[in-house]
Every structure is written in C-alpha cells, then in structure tokens.
Design a protein around this motif. Structure first.
Motif, PDB file in Angstrom:
ATOM      1  N   SER A  17       0.837  -1.203   0.000  1.00 20.74           N
ATOM      2  CA  SER A  17       0.000   0.000   0.000  1.00 20.74           C
ATOM      3  C   SER A  17       0.871   1.251   0.000  1.00 20.74           C
ATOM      4  O   SER A  17       0.854   2.042   0.934  1.00 20.74           O
ATOM      5  CB  SER A  17      -0.943  -0.007   1.197  1.00 20.74           C
ATOM      6  N   ARG A  18       1.636   1.399  -1.064  1.00 20.92           N
ATOM      7  CA  ARG A  18       2.502   2.562  -1.231  1.00 20.92           C
ATOM      8  C   ARG A  18       1.914   3.505  -2.263  1.00 20.92           C
ATOM      9  O   ARG A  18       1.224   3.077  -3.182  1.00 20.92           O
ATOM     10  CB  ARG A  18       3.894   2.145  -1.688  1.00 20.92           C
ATOM     11  N   CYS A  19       2.209   4.780  -2.111  1.00 20.24           N
ATOM     12  CA  CYS A  19       1.811   5.774  -3.106  1.00 20.24           C
ATOM     13  C   CYS A  19       2.405   5.363  -4.451  1.00 20.24           C
ATOM     14  O   CYS A  19       3.586   5.025  -4.542  1.00 20.24           O
ATOM     15  CB  CYS A  19       2.326   7.149  -2.702  1.00 20.24           C
ATOM     16  N   GLN A  20       1.597   5.392  -5.472  1.00 21.89           N
ATOM     17  CA  GLN A  20       2.037   4.981  -6.796  1.00 21.89           C
ATOM     18  C   GLN A  20       2.730   6.111  -7.557  1.00 21.89           C
ATOM     19  O   GLN A  20       2.881   6.060  -8.777  1.00 21.89           O
ATOM     20  CB  GLN A  20       0.857   4.430  -7.591  1.00 21.89           C
ATOM     21  N   SER A  21       3.193   7.117  -6.817  1.00 23.19           N
ATOM     22  CA  SER A  21       3.982   8.196  -7.403  1.00 23.19           C
ATOM     23  C   SER A  21       5.324   8.340  -6.685  1.00 23.19           C
ATOM     24  O   SER A  21       6.357   8.386  -7.333  1.00 23.19           O
ATOM     25  CB  SER A  21       3.214   9.519  -7.327  1.00 23.19           C
ATOM     26  N   CYS A  22       5.312   8.378  -5.348  1.00 16.49           N
ATOM     27  CA  CYS A  22       6.552   8.606  -4.589  1.00 16.49           C
ATOM     28  C   CYS A  22       6.999   7.402  -3.769  1.00 16.49           C
ATOM     29  O   CYS A  22       8.075   7.417  -3.199  1.00 16.49           O
ATOM     30  CB  CYS A  22       6.404   9.815  -3.682  1.00 16.49           C
ATOM     31  N   SER A  23       6.170   6.390  -3.652  1.00 17.03           N
ATOM     32  CA  SER A  23       6.450   5.136  -2.931  1.00 17.03           C
ATOM     33  C   SER A  23       6.326   5.245  -1.414  1.00 17.03           C
ATOM     34  O   SER A  23       6.698   4.335  -0.694  1.00 17.03           O
ATOM     35  CB  SER A  23       7.829   4.589  -3.313  1.00 17.03           C
ATOM     36  N   MET A  24       5.784   6.338  -0.903  1.00 18.85           N
ATOM     37  CA  MET A  24       5.593   6.470   0.537  1.00 18.85           C
ATOM     38  C   MET A  24       4.488   5.510   0.997  1.00 18.85           C
ATOM     39  O   MET A  24       3.447   5.424   0.350  1.00 18.85           O
ATOM     40  CB  MET A  24       5.186   7.895   0.901  1.00 18.85           C
ATOM     41  N   PRO A  25       4.709   4.775   2.080  1.00 19.73           N
ATOM     42  CA  PRO A  25       3.632   3.934   2.601  1.00 19.73           C
ATOM     43  C   PRO A  25       2.421   4.796   2.971  1.00 19.73           C
ATOM     44  O   PRO A  25       2.547   5.782   3.715  1.00 19.73           O
ATOM     45  CB  PRO A  25       4.249   3.282   3.840  1.00 19.73           C
ATOM     46  N   LEU A  26       1.271   4.458   2.436  1.00 16.16           N
ATOM     47  CA  LEU A  26       0.071   5.269   2.644  1.00 16.16           C
ATOM     48  C   LEU A  26      -0.391   5.288   4.096  1.00 16.16           C
ATOM     49  O   LEU A  26      -1.093   6.208   4.501  1.00 16.16           O
ATOM     50  CB  LEU A  26      -1.048   4.781   1.723  1.00 16.16           C
ATOM     51  N   GLN A  31      -3.410  12.553   5.816  1.00 12.40           N
ATOM     52  CA  GLN A  31      -4.464  13.192   5.033  1.00 12.40           C
ATOM     53  C   GLN A  31      -4.859  12.350   3.828  1.00 12.40           C
ATOM     54  O   GLN A  31      -5.507  12.846   2.917  1.00 12.40           O
ATOM     55  CB  GLN A  31      -4.001  14.576   4.566  1.00 12.40           C
ATOM     56  N   HIS A  32      -4.479  11.084   3.818  1.00 14.48           N
ATOM     57  CA  HIS A  32      -4.759  10.207   2.672  1.00 14.48           C
ATOM     58  C   HIS A  32      -6.257  10.040   2.462  1.00 14.48           C
ATOM     59  O   HIS A  32      -7.007   9.835   3.408  1.00 14.48           O
ATOM     60  CB  HIS A  32      -4.116   8.839   2.890  1.00 14.48           C
ATOM     61  N   LEU A  33      -6.651  10.171   1.216  1.00 20.70           N
ATOM     62  CA  LEU A  33      -8.050   9.948   0.852  1.00 20.70           C
ATOM     63  C   LEU A  33      -8.221   8.458   0.589  1.00 20.70           C
ATOM     64  O   LEU A  33      -7.603   7.916  -0.320  1.00 20.70           O
ATOM     65  CB  LEU A  33      -8.399  10.746  -0.417  1.00 20.70           C
ATOM     66  N   GLY A  34      -9.009   7.793   1.381  1.00 23.87           N
ATOM     67  CA  GLY A  34      -9.208   6.357   1.230  1.00 23.87           C
ATOM     68  C   GLY A  34      -9.599   5.978  -0.188  1.00 23.87           C
ATOM     69  O   GLY A  34     -10.356   6.672  -0.842  1.00 23.87           O
ATOM     70  N   GLY A  35      -9.038   4.893  -0.682  1.00 27.88           N
ATOM     71  CA  GLY A  35      -9.345   4.428  -2.023  1.00 27.88           C
ATOM     72  C   GLY A  35      -8.443   5.017  -3.089  1.00 27.88           C
ATOM     73  O   GLY A  35      -8.397   4.534  -4.199  1.00 27.88           O
ATOM     74  N   CYS A  42       1.353  13.976  -3.259  1.00 29.44           N
ATOM     75  CA  CYS A  42       1.498  13.857  -4.713  1.00 29.44           C
ATOM     76  C   CYS A  42       0.211  14.178  -5.471  1.00 29.44           C
ATOM     77  O   CYS A  42       0.258  14.638  -6.606  1.00 29.44           O
ATOM     78  CB  CYS A  42       1.927  12.438  -5.081  1.00 29.44           C
ATOM     79  N   HIS A  43      -0.937  13.925  -4.846  1.00 31.99           N
ATOM     80  CA  HIS A  43      -2.215  14.038  -5.551  1.00 31.99           C
ATOM     81  C   HIS A  43      -3.248  14.658  -4.624  1.00 31.99           C
ATOM     82  O   HIS A  43      -3.353  14.289  -3.464  1.00 31.99           O
ATOM     83  CB  HIS A  43      -2.657  12.630  -5.979  1.00 31.99           C
ATOM     84  N   ASP A  44      -4.011  15.607  -5.135  1.00 28.52           N
ATOM     85  CA  ASP A  44      -5.003  16.285  -4.297  1.00 28.52           C
ATOM     86  C   ASP A  44      -6.415  15.715  -4.452  1.00 28.52           C
ATOM     87  O   ASP A  44      -7.372  16.302  -3.964  1.00 28.52           O
ATOM     88  CB  ASP A  44      -5.000  17.787  -4.576  1.00 28.52           C
ATOM     89  N   GLY A  45      -6.543  14.582  -5.121  1.00 27.29           N
ATOM     90  CA  GLY A  45      -7.855  13.981  -5.346  1.00 27.29           C
ATOM     91  C   GLY A  45      -8.384  14.277  -6.735  1.00 27.29           C
ATOM     92  O   GLY A  45      -9.222  13.566  -7.256  1.00 27.29           O
TER      93      GLY A  45
END
Length: 92
Positions: A17-26, A31-35, A42-45
């Motif tokens: 479950s890593r960000c598909q842009s920077c590889s940070m574990p979500l 402030q991660h938006l579920g889903g 990296c992404h504001d939704g």
C-alpha cells in the motif's frame, strides 16, 4: 515466532500500500483519501500536485528526503529503482 509473523505482516502491508507516485507507505499519510492510490503530497484527489514532474525529478526529491533522514544507502537505491515501477511512472 508470533512476533516475527506479526512484523512480516506489518511490513508486507506497508509494501503493498505505497503511493504509486513517490512510494511512501500510505499508512503514514494522515491526510490520505481512502481508495486513492496516491498520497496527499502527490495528488489532491483531482490531479497531481507537481504535474510537470518527471521520474528523474521524483527520484532526486525522494533521494534528498531519504538522505536528510540518514537512510541507509541500500534503502535509497531500492526506492530509487522502485520508483520506475510505480503506476505514475511505468511505461506500458
């Protein structure tokens, strides 16, 4: 043995479950938006925050962050190489 299996499960969950842009574990993104497969950095939704960023730019940014946190060279190399495999950067 139970503690060992629990640790493996924890690290496996972070790895898949890593960000598909920077590889940070979500799981570390407060402030991660579920889903969403991207972190809030990296992404504001709606779109990418740094839309003009290239893979090389991201590799430099992440390496700089890991260096500032005194991460081991093996981890920095792993993340540097792994970034190219993430959805945002993968060439189909």
């Amino acid at each position: 043995m139970h503690i060992f299996l629990k640790a493996i499960k924890h690290y496996y969950k972070k790895e898949i479950s890593r960000c598909q842009s920077c590889s940070m574990p979500l799981i570390y993104d407060k402030q991660h938006l579920g889903g969403n497969i991207y972190c809030s950095y990296c992404h504001d939704g709606e779109s990418f925050i740094n839309n003009g960023m290239t893979l090389g730019d991201m590799q430099q940014k992440v390496d700089h962050l890991l260096r500032s946190r005194h991460s081991h060279i093996i981890i920095r190399i792993y993340i540097y190489l792994r970034l190219a495999t993430l959805k945002r950067w993968r060439k189909l």
